[in-house]
Design a protein around this motif. Structure first.
Motif, PDB file in Angstrom:
ATOM      1  N   LEU A  41       0.828  -1.210   0.000  1.00 53.76           N
ATOM      2  CA  LEU A  41       0.000   0.000   0.000  1.00 53.76           C
ATOM      3  C   LEU A  41       0.861   1.258   0.000  1.00 53.76           C
ATOM      4  N   ASN A  42       1.965   1.211   0.719  1.00 54.33           N
ATOM      5  CA  ASN A  42       2.872   2.354   0.732  1.00 54.33           C
ATOM      6  C   ASN A  42       3.448   2.613  -0.656  1.00 54.33           C
ATOM      7  N   ASN A  97      -1.125   9.940   9.520  1.00 58.21           N
ATOM      8  CA  ASN A  97      -1.876   9.358   8.411  1.00 58.21           C
ATOM      9  C   ASN A  97      -3.368   9.656   8.505  1.00 58.21           C
ATOM     10  N   VAL A  98      -3.867   9.963   9.677  1.00 57.99           N
ATOM     11  CA  VAL A  98      -5.247  10.456   9.775  1.00 57.99           C
ATOM     12  C   VAL A  98      -5.370  11.786   9.027  1.00 57.99           C
ATOM     13  N   GLU A 190      -5.242   4.743   1.175  1.00 61.32           N
ATOM     14  CA  GLU A 190      -4.815   5.372   2.426  1.00 61.32           C
ATOM     15  C   GLU A 190      -5.654   4.892   3.599  1.00 61.32           C
ATOM     16  N   GLY A 191      -6.952   4.681   3.396  1.00 57.06           N
ATOM     17  CA  GLY A 191      -7.796   4.159   4.467  1.00 57.06           C
ATOM     18  C   GLY A 191      -7.385   2.757   4.888  1.00 57.06           C
ATOM     19  N   MET A 192      -7.066   1.895   3.921  1.00 56.94           N
ATOM     20  CA  MET A 192      -6.609   0.543   4.253  1.00 56.94           C
ATOM     21  C   MET A 192      -5.269   0.584   4.980  1.00 56.94           C
ATOM     22  N   LEU A 193      -4.361   1.453   4.532  1.00 56.61           N
ATOM     23  CA  LEU A 193      -3.063   1.584   5.187  1.00 56.61           C
ATOM     24  C   LEU A 193      -3.216   2.051   6.629  1.00 56.61           C
ATOM     25  N   LEU A 194      -4.075   3.034   6.854  1.00 55.80           N
ATOM     26  CA  LEU A 194      -4.299   3.539   8.208  1.00 55.80           C
ATOM     27  C   LEU A 194      -4.916   2.475   9.104  1.00 55.80           C
TER      28      LEU A 194
END
Length: 258
Positions: A41-42, A97-98, A190-194
């Motif tokens: 994801l990154n 990341n939020v 980004e939501g999955m990473l967070l």
């Protein structure tokens, strides 16, 4: 004899080396999250804007100087956030990341507003969790030095492989869905990473070590349970003095007096 002993020592070292090489990372769900999903994801978030953002600026009639300035500010911010992670611990990547996710949602809601797209590009380039991901992998498998090296190598390999199709994916999405599709891709990744970062025990442990670890200046009580007994003994010694030892000199003095 000396040469034979040296050869025997070398063979023993080689056997130990083979035993270490035999250690393999366990194929668990935690391994998939830390060593595969996080770096993938990154990497997917590191290059998807390159084929699209200048075209979007040109379509909207915005200055390309502003587009380049947003990227410059983003990379300056990246240096700052990486140093903050190294100084405070990789727990910091969760609240940062939020903020990244918030700017991705803003870009999704306002894809034709210049300030919103610029803020989105700054967040993409400036908030990079690479240092935190490597730290989480090393901390998760840090009980074994061999496994920790394997985890770091796997993270780097997956990250590099994920960057390669990210650029192509960004161009493909922009051709069919425009910047709105780019923003959807950005928000989902980004939501999955967070979410994966939040559920990692290593992030919670890093937070506890920073805010709830005992201070170095405070004295450590080695026997907290027996402190009452020690105080009682001290008080007892103060009230009842210890008996004096009778020596030969004291005995002779008592005889002379008698």
């Amino acid at each position: 004899m000396g040469d034979q002993e040296n050869v025997a020592d070398l063979l023993d070292d080689w056997d130990d080396f083979d035993d270490e090489d035999g250690q393999q990372l366990p194929c668990t769900l935690n391994y998939v999250f830390v060593c595969v999903c996080l770096p993938a994801l990154n990497g997917a978030l590191n290059a998807f804007v390159w084929p699209a953002y200048t075209l979007h600026f040109d379509q909207q009639g915005w200055s390309l100087v502003t587009a380049g300035l947003a990227v410059t500010i983003g990379f300056i911010l990246r240096m700052t956030t990486q140093q903050m992670q190294l100084y405070t611990g990789y727990w910091l990547i969760v609240p940062v990341n939020v903020i990244h996710l918030a700017f991705a949602i803003i870009g999704l809601l306002y894809p034709t507003t210049e300030w919103a797209v610029c803020a989105q590009i700054v967040a993409v380039q400036g908030i990079d969790p690479t240092c935190a991901v490597e730290g989480i992998a090393f901390d998760t498998f840090g009980d074994s030095e061999v496994q920790a090296r394997q985890a770091s190598s796997t993270v780097l390999s997956v990250f590099t492989i994920a960057i390669a199709p990210s650029c192509t994916m960004g161009g493909f999405i922009f051709d069919f869905a425009g910047w709105f599709g780019i923003s959807i891709y950005h928000t989902v990744c980004e939501g999955m990473l967070l979410l994966i970062l939040i559920i990692q025990p290593a992030c919670r442990n890093s937070f506890r070590e920073v805010f709830f670890s005992p201070k170095k200046d405070e004295p450590v009580d080695e026997n907290p349970e027996g402190s009452d007994a020690v105080d009682a003994e001290k008080g007892f010694a103060a009230v009842v003095p210890e008996p004096k030892e009778t020596t030969e000199e004291t005995k002779e003095t008592t005889k002379e007096t008698t």
